[in-house]
Structures are given as structure tokens and as C-alpha cells.
Enzyme design. Sequence first.
Site, PDB file in Angstrom:
ATOM      1  N   GLY A  65       0.749  -1.111  -0.225  1.00 50.19           N
ATOM      2  CA  GLY A  65      -0.052   0.178   0.141  1.00 50.19           C
ATOM      3  C   GLY A  65       0.873   1.142   0.046  1.00 50.19           C
ATOM      4  N   SER A  66       1.575   1.294  -0.489  1.00 52.93           N
ATOM      5  CA  SER A  66       2.545   2.486  -0.574  1.00 52.93           C
ATOM      6  C   SER A  66       2.369   3.892  -1.055  1.00 52.93           C
ATOM      7  CB  SER A  66       3.734   2.196  -0.837  1.00 52.93           C
ATOM      8  OG  SER A  66       3.974   1.631  -2.168  1.00 52.93           O
ATOM      9  N   ASN A  67       1.521   2.992  -3.120  1.00 51.46           N
ATOM     10  CA  ASN A  67       0.914   3.929  -3.345  1.00 51.46           C
ATOM     11  C   ASN A  67      -0.374   5.139  -2.641  1.00 51.46           C
ATOM     12  OD1 ASN A  67       1.374   4.079  -5.882  1.00 51.46           O
ATOM     13  ND2 ASN A  67       2.209   2.070  -6.080  1.00 51.46           N
ATOM     14  N   ILE A  98      -9.887  -7.371 -12.877  1.00 52.54           N
ATOM     15  CA  ILE A  98     -11.279  -7.071 -12.991  1.00 52.54           C
ATOM     16  C   ILE A  98     -11.690  -7.826 -13.884  1.00 52.54           C
ATOM     17  CG2 ILE A  98     -11.773  -4.787 -13.154  1.00 52.54           C
ATOM     18  CD1 ILE A  98     -10.275  -4.684 -10.215  1.00 52.54           C
ATOM     19  N   ASN A 158      -6.081   1.619 -13.484  1.00 52.81           N
ATOM     20  CA  ASN A 158      -4.645   1.182 -12.532  1.00 52.81           C
ATOM     21  C   ASN A 158      -3.291   2.212 -13.079  1.00 52.81           C
ATOM     22  OD1 ASN A 158      -3.436  -1.536 -11.685  1.00 52.81           O
ATOM     23  ND2 ASN A 158      -2.618  -1.927 -13.588  1.00 52.81           N
ATOM     24  N   HIS A 206       0.880   0.303 -13.369  1.00 50.38           N
ATOM     25  CA  HIS A 206       2.076  -0.329 -14.098  1.00 50.38           C
ATOM     26  C   HIS A 206       2.594  -0.184 -13.926  1.00 50.38           C
ATOM     27  CE1 HIS A 206       2.220  -4.202 -15.184  1.00 50.38           C
ATOM     28  NE2 HIS A 206       3.623  -3.712 -16.170  1.00 50.38           N
TER      29      HIS A 206
END
Length: 195
Positions: free
Chosen positions: A14-16, A92, A106, A108
Site C-alpha cells: 500500500g505504498s501508493n 477485474i 490502474n 503498472h
Amino acid sequence: MSKVKVAVFASGSGSNFQAMMEHGNLACEIVLLVCDQPHASVIDKAAAFGVPTFVFETDHFSTRAEYEQEITKQLKDAQAEWVFLAGYMRIIGSTLLQAFPAKIINIHPSLLPAFPGMDAIGQAFRAKVSTTGVTVHYIDEGIDTGPIIAQEEVDIQAHDTQDSLQRRIQKTEHRLYPQIMNQVIREQATSNESS
Ligand code: GRF
């Protein structure tokens, strides 16, 4: 005026997600974190920021459609209008794509269409390319194939290890993703005003 409500989907560290929460000038409000891994550290980060979470395990459902129906219900209950995937390690399916058409985005860690799928940083490092980067794109039925919104290059330097490259890519992601979130939310607000 209240901010547009959005959800973030993540499966890992979860760094983003953290970079979004710490941005300070996000044009949207993150009202829900959706996570498919009950022990992921992103769940603790959401708790620390007071963001509600919907944590589920795919084993408890018989099909993707079934768990995506439950996710859709949670998103609607939270009034989320957009979904931002940030390290969500699942495909998804059509249930979510139909419930949120052109509203699922998203990030990437490569310059798509190069190095799609898992371990994109390792793929680029092993391929010994001189430049890789980050892509923000809409989600469609394929894997990392949807329309590209933004890309930023990251050079691979002679002294790089895969870890040092990963750190620079993450740094780029943490700056780029909140910026693109704001861009798409503001573009939608402008197009709503003129219609
Ligand atoms: C990021 O590199 C993102 O590009 C990819 O998964 C990673 C998630 O990292 N889709 P984090 O959980 O945000 O730290």
C-alpha cells in the site's frame, strides 16, 4: 462543495495508497479501501488514516462474479464513483467493469505495452533495456491492455540493482498516480459542467 468519492483496491504493502493519503491536495476523497488479502499491510495503513476497508477472501465465494457483486454493493454503499487499483493482484471481471464503465484505473510499473503482467520491474531488469517506467491506464477486459492515460520514463542505470530500480519506479509512481487522479477527476468535473 464535497469532493468526488473514490475507492482504492490493493493487495499488498500500500505504498501508493499511502502516497495518495499524504498528497495533501487530492481532488477526491478516498472513502473505501478494498483488499483481498486479510494480512496485507495496506489494511493497517487504511486504519491509521481512518479509511474504511472492505476485506474479503475469494475462497469464501464460488465465482469472481459473486465476489465482484459484493464489492460493487460496498462501492455503491460508500458512494464511490471511481476505482483506482494500486497493487490489486486480481483481474477485474465483467461485473465490476459494467458497474463502473471507464471508471477503473490502474498503475503498472512498466511502459506498457512492454512488460505486462506480474513482476514487470524484474522483467525489464532482466531484459536489460535502458529505459522502463510507469503507466497509468484505464482497465479493460485484458491484462494491462486498457487505454493509456499517462506514462513516465525511468532510466535503468549501469549500477542499478533490481531493488534500486524498484525504489526509483515507486518514487515515480507515488508522484504520478495522485497527479493523474486529480487530472481525471477534474476533467470529469469540467465535462459535467459543460453537458
Ligand atoms: C506498484 O508497483 C504498482 O505499480 C503495481 O503494484 C505495486 C503496488 O505497490 N501495480 P504498493 O502496494 O502500492 O506499494
